[in-house]
Write a protein that holds these residues in place. Sequence first.
Motif, mmCIF file in Angstrom:
data_model
loop_
_atom_site.group_PDB
_atom_site.id
_atom_site.type_symbol
_atom_site.label_atom_id
_atom_site.label_comp_id
_atom_site.label_asym_id
_atom_site.label_seq_id
_atom_site.Cartn_x
_atom_site.Cartn_y
_atom_site.Cartn_z
ATOM 1 N N UNK A 5 0.812 -1.217 0.000
ATOM 2 C CA UNK A 5 0.000 0.000 0.000
ATOM 3 C C UNK A 5 0.840 1.258 0.000
ATOM 4 N N UNK A 6 1.895 1.250 0.798
ATOM 5 C CA UNK A 6 2.755 2.416 0.887
ATOM 6 C C UNK A 6 3.556 2.605 -0.404
ATOM 7 N N UNK A 7 4.016 1.513 -0.993
ATOM 8 C CA UNK A 7 4.730 1.611 -2.270
ATOM 9 C C UNK A 7 3.808 2.168 -3.350
ATOM 10 N N UNK A 8 2.581 1.654 -3.388
ATOM 11 C CA UNK A 8 1.633 2.134 -4.388
ATOM 12 C C UNK A 8 1.374 3.627 -4.193
ATOM 13 N N UNK A 9 1.151 4.038 -2.939
ATOM 14 C CA UNK A 9 0.898 5.460 -2.662
ATOM 15 C C UNK A 9 2.094 6.316 -3.072
ATOM 16 N N UNK A 10 3.295 5.836 -2.795
ATOM 17 C CA UNK A 10 4.505 6.567 -3.176
ATOM 18 C C UNK A 10 4.585 6.700 -4.696
ATOM 19 N N UNK A 11 4.389 5.605 -5.402
ATOM 20 C CA UNK A 11 4.463 5.612 -6.866
ATOM 21 C C UNK A 11 3.360 6.495 -7.439
ATOM 22 N N UNK A 12 2.150 6.382 -6.903
ATOM 23 C CA UNK A 12 1.043 7.199 -7.376
ATOM 24 C C UNK A 12 1.331 8.680 -7.159
ATOM 25 N N UNK A 13 1.953 9.013 -6.027
ATOM 26 C CA UNK A 13 2.268 10.422 -5.767
ATOM 27 C C UNK A 13 3.276 10.964 -6.785
ATOM 28 N N UNK A 14 4.100 10.092 -7.330
ATOM 29 C CA UNK A 14 5.095 10.526 -8.317
ATOM 30 C C UNK A 14 4.549 10.560 -9.733
ATOM 31 N N UNK A 15 3.545 9.738 -10.002
ATOM 32 C CA UNK A 15 3.032 9.651 -11.375
ATOM 33 C C UNK A 15 1.700 10.362 -11.564
ATOM 34 N N UNK A 16 0.860 10.349 -10.542
ATOM 35 C CA UNK A 16 -0.478 10.920 -10.674
ATOM 36 C C UNK A 16 -1.387 10.094 -11.561
ATOM 37 N N UNK A 17 -0.982 8.888 -11.871
ATOM 38 C CA UNK A 17 -1.726 8.033 -12.793
ATOM 39 C C UNK A 17 -1.942 6.666 -12.141
ATOM 40 N N UNK A 18 -3.182 6.369 -11.702
ATOM 41 C CA UNK A 18 -3.428 5.087 -11.025
ATOM 42 C C UNK A 18 -3.060 3.862 -11.866
ATOM 43 N N UNK A 19 -3.354 3.909 -13.168
ATOM 44 C CA UNK A 19 -3.021 2.764 -14.023
ATOM 45 C C UNK A 19 -1.510 2.608 -14.159
ATOM 46 N N UNK A 20 -0.837 3.730 -14.395
ATOM 47 C CA UNK A 20 0.616 3.686 -14.477
ATOM 48 C C UNK A 20 1.234 3.242 -13.161
ATOM 49 N N UNK A 21 0.663 3.710 -12.051
ATOM 50 C CA UNK A 21 1.180 3.337 -10.733
ATOM 51 C C UNK A 21 1.050 1.827 -10.509
ATOM 52 N N UNK A 22 -0.062 1.243 -10.946
ATOM 53 C CA UNK A 22 -0.227 -0.209 -10.827
ATOM 54 C C UNK A 22 0.841 -0.943 -11.634
ATOM 55 N N UNK A 23 1.072 -0.490 -12.856
ATOM 56 C CA UNK A 23 2.094 -1.114 -13.698
ATOM 57 C C UNK A 23 3.477 -0.994 -13.076
ATOM 58 N N UNK A 24 3.783 0.198 -12.582
ATOM 59 C CA UNK A 24 5.103 0.426 -11.984
ATOM 60 C C UNK A 24 5.249 -0.396 -10.707
ATOM 61 N N UNK A 25 4.176 -0.510 -9.929
ATOM 62 C CA UNK A 25 4.232 -1.329 -8.715
ATOM 63 C C UNK A 25 4.552 -2.777 -9.069
ATOM 64 N N UNK A 26 3.922 -3.295 -10.115
ATOM 65 C CA UNK A 26 4.194 -4.673 -10.524
ATOM 66 C C UNK A 26 5.650 -4.830 -10.978
ATOM 67 N N UNK A 27 6.140 -3.858 -11.743
ATOM 68 C CA UNK A 27 7.543 -3.896 -12.175
ATOM 69 C C UNK A 27 8.473 -3.825 -10.963
ATOM 70 N N UNK A 28 8.120 -2.973 -10.015
ATOM 71 C CA UNK A 28 8.914 -2.833 -8.794
ATOM 72 C C UNK A 28 8.924 -4.145 -8.022
ATOM 73 N N UNK A 29 7.766 -4.791 -7.899
ATOM 74 C CA UNK A 29 7.687 -6.069 -7.187
ATOM 75 C C UNK A 29 8.572 -7.131 -7.839
ATOM 76 N N UNK A 30 8.587 -7.148 -9.148
ATOM 77 C CA UNK A 30 9.423 -8.122 -9.862
ATOM 78 C C UNK A 30 10.891 -7.877 -9.535
ATOM 79 N N UNK A 31 11.300 -6.629 -9.551
ATOM 80 C CA UNK A 31 12.706 -6.309 -9.256
ATOM 81 C C UNK A 31 13.023 -6.597 -7.793
ATOM 82 N N UNK A 32 12.090 -6.239 -6.884
ATOM 83 C CA UNK A 32 12.315 -6.542 -5.468
ATOM 84 C C UNK A 32 12.524 -8.040 -5.275
ATOM 85 N N UNK A 33 11.695 -8.827 -5.943
ATOM 86 C CA UNK A 33 11.813 -10.276 -5.807
ATOM 87 C C UNK A 33 13.130 -10.779 -6.395
#
Length: 173
Positions: free
Chosen positions: A18-46
């Motif tokens: 939730x916090x990662x999504x909120x952080x990404x959303x605050x930087x992009x202002x785009x909920x769809x883009x934030x979801x995509x970036x969160x998924x990419x971030x999760x892949x890299x974190x893993x």
Amino acid sequence: MDIDQTEEFIELMTSFQGRLYAFILSLTGDPNGANDILQETNIILWKKSGEFEMGSNFKAWSFRIANFQVMAHRQRKMRDRLVFDDDMIEEIIAESTEADELYNIKQGKIDSCMSQLPDRQRDLIKMRYTIGKSVNQMAEDLKSTANSIAQALFRARNNLTQCVKTLKGQPYE
């Protein structure tokens, strides 16, 4: 990474979604883009989970990776009309960090007040809001009526709210 570390890492990743999504959303202002970036971030974190040292600051590490993913996303989207410049991104990061610190203060107050609640009230709040059980499910589990559970939850939330409001220091609101 052994099985215990893997489980601990998964718990960290899950607790910060939730916090990662909120952080990404605050930087992009785009909920769809934030979801995509969160998924990419999760892949890299893993993929980089073996590089993470348990006990170190997962938030800082994961937010830094998310920030890099946002920048990469921005590079891909440079053709779009609405792109924040670097100064604006830095300002948003600063504000996001401040908001995250306020979140930590609020969470600390809630944790402190939760520990002061009577056991039954604390258990009811955890069942309802941590586990996500409905009032009817709770009544069934506790062999009580839904009305009495709802009233007990009301009192527990009231006690929690009053406690948080009376704590000194940074304002909750």
